[in-house]
Design an enzyme around this catalytic site. Structure first.
Site, PDB file in Angstrom:
ATOM      1  CE  LYS A   1      -2.011   2.672   3.085  1.00 51.03           C
ATOM      2  NZ  LYS A   1      -2.151   3.892   2.303  1.00 51.03           N
TER       3      LYS A   1
ATOM      4  N   GLY B   1       6.876   5.213   8.064  1.00 53.85           N
ATOM      5  CA  GLY B   1       5.909   6.296   8.254  1.00 53.85           C
ATOM      6  C   GLY B   1       6.059   6.905   9.627  1.00 53.85           C
TER       7      GLY B   1
ATOM      8  CB  THR C   1       1.280   5.184  11.605  1.00 53.15           C
ATOM      9  OG1 THR C   1       0.870   6.522  11.443  1.00 53.15           O
ATOM     10  CG2 THR C   1       0.425   4.261  10.759  1.00 53.15           C
TER      11      THR C   1
ATOM     12  CD  GLU D   1      13.759   1.525   8.935  1.00 50.32           C
ATOM     13  OE1 GLU D   1      14.210   2.574   9.448  1.00 50.32           O
ATOM     14  OE2 GLU D   1      14.299   0.423   9.064  1.00 50.32           O
TER      15      GLU D   1
ATOM     16  CB  CYS E   1      12.792   9.981   8.195  1.00 50.30           C
ATOM     17  SG  CYS E   1      13.419   8.784   7.021  1.00 50.30           S
TER      18      CYS E   1
ATOM     19  CD  GLU F   1       9.407  12.953  11.936  1.00 50.45           C
ATOM     20  OE1 GLU F   1       8.381  12.356  12.280  1.00 50.45           O
ATOM     21  OE2 GLU F   1      10.241  12.495  11.142  1.00 50.45           O
TER      22      GLU F   1
HETATM   23  O1  TXE Z   1       2.347   9.086   7.987  1.00 48.64           O
HETATM   24  P1  TXE Z   1       1.511   7.860   8.333  1.00 48.64           P
HETATM   25  P2  TXE Z   1       1.835  10.405   7.321  1.00 48.64           P
HETATM   26  C1  TXE Z   1       6.157  11.268   9.786  1.00 48.64           C
HETATM   27  C2  TXE Z   1       6.145  12.754   9.687  1.00 48.64           C
HETATM   28  C3  TXE Z   1       4.769  13.058   9.227  1.00 48.64           C
HETATM   29  C4  TXE Z   1       4.002  12.015   9.993  1.00 48.64           C
HETATM   30  C5  TXE Z   1       2.697  11.670   9.417  1.00 48.64           C
HETATM   31  O2  TXE Z   1       6.354  13.308  10.943  1.00 48.64           O
HETATM   32  O3  TXE Z   1       4.340  14.339   9.531  1.00 48.64           O
HETATM   33  O4  TXE Z   1       4.844  10.881   9.980  1.00 48.64           O
HETATM   34  O5  TXE Z   1       2.830  11.372   8.013  1.00 48.64           O
HETATM   35  C6  TXE Z   1      -0.413   4.224   6.344  1.00 48.64           C
HETATM   36  N1  TXE Z   1      -2.449   0.963   9.754  1.00 48.64           N
HETATM   37  N2  TXE Z   1       6.671  10.608   8.615  1.00 48.64           N
HETATM   38  O6  TXE Z   1       0.492  10.867   7.729  1.00 48.64           O
HETATM   39  O7  TXE Z   1       0.128   8.263   8.668  1.00 48.64           O
HETATM   40  C7  TXE Z   1      -0.636   5.456   5.492  1.00 48.64           C
HETATM   41  O8  TXE Z   1      -1.784   5.315   4.694  1.00 48.64           O
HETATM   42  C8  TXE Z   1      -1.643   0.726   8.709  1.00 48.64           C
HETATM   43  C9  TXE Z   1       7.950  10.030   8.760  1.00 48.64           C
HETATM   44  O9  TXE Z   1       2.007  10.164   5.892  1.00 48.64           O
HETATM   45  O10 TXE Z   1       2.321   7.090   9.287  1.00 48.64           O
HETATM   46  C10 TXE Z   1       0.635   5.514   4.704  1.00 48.64           C
HETATM   47  O11 TXE Z   1       0.618   4.594   3.628  1.00 48.64           O
HETATM   48  N3  TXE Z   1      -1.189   1.687   7.887  1.00 48.64           N
HETATM   49  C11 TXE Z   1       8.332   9.246   7.630  1.00 48.64           C
HETATM   50  C12 TXE Z   1       1.675   5.074   5.734  1.00 48.64           C
HETATM   51  O12 TXE Z   1       0.940   4.349   6.725  1.00 48.64           O
HETATM   52  C13 TXE Z   1      -1.535   2.964   8.155  1.00 48.64           C
HETATM   53  C14 TXE Z   1       7.748   9.418   6.345  1.00 48.64           C
HETATM   54  C15 TXE Z   1       2.407   6.238   6.413  1.00 48.64           C
HETATM   55  O13 TXE Z   1       1.431   7.121   6.924  1.00 48.64           O
HETATM   56  C16 TXE Z   1      -2.373   3.279   9.248  1.00 48.64           C
HETATM   57  C17 TXE Z   1       6.445   9.990   6.346  1.00 48.64           C
HETATM   58  C18 TXE Z   1      -2.824   2.216  10.073  1.00 48.64           C
HETATM   59  N4  TXE Z   1      -3.617   2.407  11.133  1.00 48.64           N
HETATM   60  C19 TXE Z   1       5.959  10.571   7.478  1.00 48.64           C
HETATM   61  N5  TXE Z   1      -2.530   4.618   9.277  1.00 48.64           N
HETATM   62  C20 TXE Z   1       9.671   8.612   7.572  1.00 48.64           C
HETATM   63  N6  TXE Z   1      10.202   8.151   8.685  1.00 48.64           N
HETATM   64  O14 TXE Z   1      10.224   8.469   6.506  1.00 48.64           O
HETATM   65  C21 TXE Z   1      -1.835   5.127   8.244  1.00 48.64           C
HETATM   66  N7  TXE Z   1      -1.237   4.132   7.548  1.00 48.64           N
END
Ligand code: TXE
Length: 481
Positions: free
Chosen positions: A173, A226, A230, A248, A282, A384
């Protein structure tokens, strides 16, 4: 308007519910395509397809799997321009960045794991003349891969490539905020002749599709990149099912600058490590600690150069920053500038939304922002922000800066600038961090372990670490007498 489709069992399909989510172009603030709003029925179909494909894919000789993956890599390279434009339109990043970093790295991910698998060997442990143990590594079955929006195709393929190289089938996904290049990848997989069901891509929201993948009883392994919150939710659901997890997560990385650094190199790379991809990596170094004797000199030079960075249309070759990924993310980043001011910070440059002209007037642009005057333990320096915002802080001693650097809940990457070799090793040893870059940033050898400590995650990606993760080891012990 383009309608994205799911890629399930080798076919491009509409979601069961026939519902779609608007996809925004962050550079204009306008909807430009539609994303399937899939649900657990689509995940079920994808998982079934993956389970059916698994026996023949895992039994296929490695070099045949490898050849198919090399073809995918070559097709990504062939479509570099198209993919880079799509990535930029979906994410807001400059096309020049997508063309030189995101898309080439996606091709490398496939190429690297297509060839790594050919050299992946397992161990044998002889017990003198009593017995021999050998380890057999087998793929786990169906792997769930969930990726974020900041480096869309780059991070998506970073998970998928080792998963399928080691013989697994995948239900993946991409982020619902940046789905386009994952969709284009599905077309390239069909063109490359990837057998149906080996890779299945289900688009949609995290709380629906991501949650269904995480909870699915036939998906015993989850690789996720992410947000930390999450990651915690995924761990909560997956732990009682004893799933293998690689998480990660976020970072709040220190960039530590000693007075004996190569000043010009430090400034040049710090501009990158602060603002590349609008600070939405990140690995960006958002807390800049500068030895007091060069603090003023660094500050003046750095701020002068930051002010010259052009924020503009991502298609313009001279735009150094494009748009941030979404309106809500822009608001979140700007809210931290307010927090910083409340905490006593002084904004040296930026701190505001940038309004462009014409079709870009409603885009989500933020001026690169530098703030000073904050303590290391305030919210701005602990949470962050994930945008083009950095803070400057002076320090006097190594001991002191180590306390500052290690003070957050995160521990992904650290950057260190010094020409003193002994100090560089000493500091690297004492930093609580999965990665330490000395006199460089984002220099990546794909063989090295990649990941963080503390709230930055669990497990490591990269090199054979990923192949270990996507396989189960079995020890076989043979008695010799
Ligand atoms: O991340 P999410 P978002 C951090 C950064 C950012 C924050 C939120 O601080 O502001 O995370 O970003 C899926 N079960 N990083 O909203 O929500 C979602 O659909 C399973 C750090 O994008 O964590 C997406 O595909 N999956 C980072 C993925 O998880 C779920 C990079 C990431 O989304 C879910 C990006 C659930 N319950 C953001 N909820 C890095 N470390 O590289 C959401 N998702």
């Amino acid at each position: 308007m383009q309608t994205i489709k799911n890629y399930i069992n080798g076919e491009l399909l509409e979601p069961f519910g026939k519902q779609y989510i608007d996809n925004y172009n962050p550079s204009t603030g306008k909807v430009y395509s539609l994303i399937p709003d899939s649900d657990e029925r689509d995940v079920e179909l994808a998982t079934k397809a993956a389970l059916i494909a698994f026996p023949s894919w895992s039994a296929m000789p490695k070099d045949e799997r490898s050849r198919i993956m090399v073809r995918i890599s070559e097709l990504i390279e062939k479509n570099l321009d198209r993919l880079a434009i799509a990535e930029s339109m979906d994410n807001g990043k400059p096309i020049s960045l997508a063309k030189t970093v995101d898309i080439p790295r996606a091709a490398s991910n496939f190429y690297f794991y297509a060839t790594s698998i050919l050299h992946y060997a397992s161990e044998s442990h002889a017990m003198e003349d009593t017995a021999i143990n050998y380890t057999v590594r087998t793929p786990v079955g169906v792997a769930g891969c969930i990726s974020p929006w900041n480096l869309p195709l780059y991070l998506f393929t970073w998970k998928i490539a080792p998963a399928i190289a080691s013989g697994n089938c995948v239900v993946a996904k991409p982020s619902e905020i940046t789905p386009m290049t994952a969709f284009l990848l599905s077309e390239l997989c069909i063109e490359a002749g990837l057998p149906k069901g080996v890779l299945n891509i289900v688009h949609g929201y995290g709380h629906k599709v991501g949650a269904a993948i995480t909870a699915h009883p036939k998906i015993p392994l989850i690789s996720f990149t992410g947000g930390t919150k999450t990651g915690a939710e995924i761990a909560r659901v997956a732990a009682p099912m004893f799933k293998k997890l690689s998480l990660e997560l976020g970072g709040k990385n220190p960039n530590i600058i000693f007075a004996d650094c190569d000043f010009e190199k430090t400034i040049r790379t710090t501009l990158q490590s602060s603002f590349a991809n609008q600070g939405q990596i990140c690995l960006c170094g958002s807390r800049i600690f500068i030895e007091r004797s060069i603090y003023e000199k660094f500050k003046i030079e750095f701020v002068e150069r930051v002010k010259k960075l052009k924020v503009g249309n991502p298609a313009d070759a001279d735009s150094k920053l494009g748009a941030v990924v979404s309106k809500s993310h822009m608001e979140k980043v700007l809210s931290y500038v307010d927090i910083a001011k409340q905490e006593g910070g002084t904004v040296l440059c930026g701190g505001n939304q940038v309004k462009l002209d014409g079709e870009f007037a409603d885009g989500y642009y933020i001026a690169p922002t530098v703030i000073e005057g904050l303590t290391y333990d305030c919210r701005t320096n602990q949470e962050e922000i994930f945008g083009p915002v950095v803070t400057l802080m002076p320090f006097d001693t190594e001991e002191e800066v180590l306390v500052y650097a290690n003070s957050t809940q995160y521990g992904l990457a650290a950057i260190l600038w010094t020409e003193n070799l002994t100090r560089a090793h000493r500091m690297a040893n004492n930093l609580h961090s999965g990665i330490v870059w000395i006199n460089c940033w984002l220099l990546r050898d794909l063989r090295t372990p990649f990941g963080g400590v503390k709230s930055s995650g669990v497990g490591r990606e990269g090199g054979f670490e990923a192949l270990h993760f996507f396989t189960e080891p079995k020890n076989v012990c043979i008695k010799l007498k």
